[in-house]
Design a protein around this motif. Sequence first.
Motif, PDB file in Angstrom:
ATOM      1  N   ASP A   1       0.851  -1.196   0.000  1.00 13.02           N
ATOM      2  CA  ASP A   1       0.000   0.000   0.000  1.00 13.02           C
ATOM      3  C   ASP A   1       0.884   1.242   0.000  1.00 13.02           C
ATOM      4  O   ASP A   1       1.428   1.632   1.039  1.00 13.02           O
ATOM      5  N   GLU A   2       1.030   1.868  -1.164  1.00 15.85           N
ATOM      6  CA  GLU A   2       1.917   3.024  -1.290  1.00 15.85           C
ATOM      7  C   GLU A   2       1.421   4.206  -0.440  1.00 15.85           C
ATOM      8  O   GLU A   2       2.213   4.921   0.177  1.00 15.85           O
ATOM      9  N   THR A   3       0.112   4.400  -0.384  1.00 20.86           N
ATOM     10  CA  THR A   3      -0.442   5.501   0.410  1.00 20.86           C
ATOM     11  C   THR A   3      -0.137   5.311   1.885  1.00 20.86           C
ATOM     12  O   THR A   3       0.273   6.251   2.592  1.00 20.86           O
ATOM     13  N   ALA A   4      -0.324   4.078   2.358  1.00 22.08           N
ATOM     14  CA  ALA A   4      -0.044   3.792   3.763  1.00 22.08           C
ATOM     15  C   ALA A   4       1.436   3.967   4.077  1.00 22.08           C
ATOM     16  O   ALA A   4       1.805   4.495   5.135  1.00 22.08           O
ATOM     17  N   LEU A   5       2.301   3.530   3.166  1.00 21.87           N
ATOM     18  CA  LEU A   5       3.745   3.662   3.390  1.00 21.87           C
ATOM     19  C   LEU A   5       4.143   5.139   3.486  1.00 21.87           C
ATOM     20  O   LEU A   5       5.000   5.511   4.310  1.00 21.87           O
ATOM     21  N   ALA A   6       3.539   5.983   2.650  1.00 20.48           N
ATOM     22  CA  ALA A   6       3.847   7.411   2.718  1.00 20.48           C
ATOM     23  C   ALA A   6       3.401   8.003   4.052  1.00 20.48           C
ATOM     24  O   ALA A   6       4.095   8.832   4.659  1.00 20.48           O
ATOM     25  N   GLN A   7       2.245   7.558   4.539  1.00 20.73           N
ATOM     26  CA  GLN A   7       1.736   8.034   5.820  1.00 20.73           C
ATOM     27  C   GLN A   7       2.657   7.604   6.957  1.00 20.73           C
ATOM     28  O   GLN A   7       2.958   8.386   7.876  1.00 20.73           O
TER      29      GLN A   7
END
Length: 415
Positions: free
Chosen positions: A397-403
Amino acid sequence: MVFWILISFVALAVTALLGLVLLRAHALDEPPAAYDLRVYRQQLSDVDKDLQRGVINESDAQRIRTEVSRRILAADAQLQQQAQGGTQPKALSGIAVVLSGAVLLLGTIGLYWQLGAPGYGDMGLQARIQAADIYAQNRPSQTEMESEIPPLPPQEIEPGYAELVEQLRQTAAKRPQDAQGQALLAQHEANLGNFIAAYQAKETYIRIMNGDLDPKDYGELAELMIMAAGGYVSPEAEELLDRTLQLDPQNGPARYYYGLLQGQLNRPDIGYRIWADTLRMGPKGAPWITGIESQIEELAFRAGVEYSPISPAAGPAAVAPTVVGPSADDIEAAQEMGSQDRQEMIRGMVARLSDRLATEGGSAAEWAQLIGALGVLGEGTRAAAIYSEAKTRFAEDETALAQLKAAASQAGLNP
């Protein structure tokens, strides 16, 4: 032995029929054309008899004589041609018979040797069920199977996380009646692949709770034992699965492992029915549903079932979890506290959040909140370990990793 005799007899019988066809020309006293000539000549004499008896008139008799004479000339020409030409060589025919027999006999035996079960006695349905029951009662125990599993290769673990788990082990050893500590230890030992230590900690947790448990606790213990045994469902794990399904017949992971057990007990018919029903229950995309979908076709083949893909039922719409934080009452109470008491309150909330994420999981926002809170408390090592675990959980999950990365930066880490 009876089967070997039977297939050998069938192969020899087919060989004999082929040999009879190949050698037929040498066994006959006359060529086929000579027999045809005798038949046609007999037909000519019969025409005269029929004409005398009045069965046919003169015009019909003349037409039949003409047709039969034509056939006699054709048969005579064929007979002359056969007499002048060569016949089928006897030696070549004999060699063909021998080779055909060898191919049929050896080929039949060879195919059965590769695809069949040489030396395996005939077993009807009742005999197979009885053999499965005997194996179920005498199969290896959990300890026996664990002793045969080779050790796992060493894993690459971040020093911070390894240190955190070691501290957790020491704390759990000093506080053997701390149920929450044992639950955390089981979770993190499983993360490291130490499944024996994980299920032992889970057993301790269940013992401390003394029956005040959720059905999934028994299922999780069974799963850890199965993982420790390399995927083998031992009698001990079977008892836990039975208890789980008695309390919660719809428990998906337990149903998956129970179907797997039936396949291991040589009862693929039962295993297939369990897995098929579980697929229909869904929800689609669940880990146990994915596991069943990848194996059910083979289980159906073993059960003698013509498998048609089963579409799992769709699960309920996912609801985004709420990030747990201090309530309005907590904030009001914190304003009246001293610095030290306020710090302890924050640590308590962080501990509750950490325990819940370790045992139940959570969203990326919750993991990010925990990382940030640990940074505020000055627990950088622990924050780094949590960040490492969170990256593993949300690797796709790229979005979660950025968060998570943003939270780590705010906590003073170097993501």
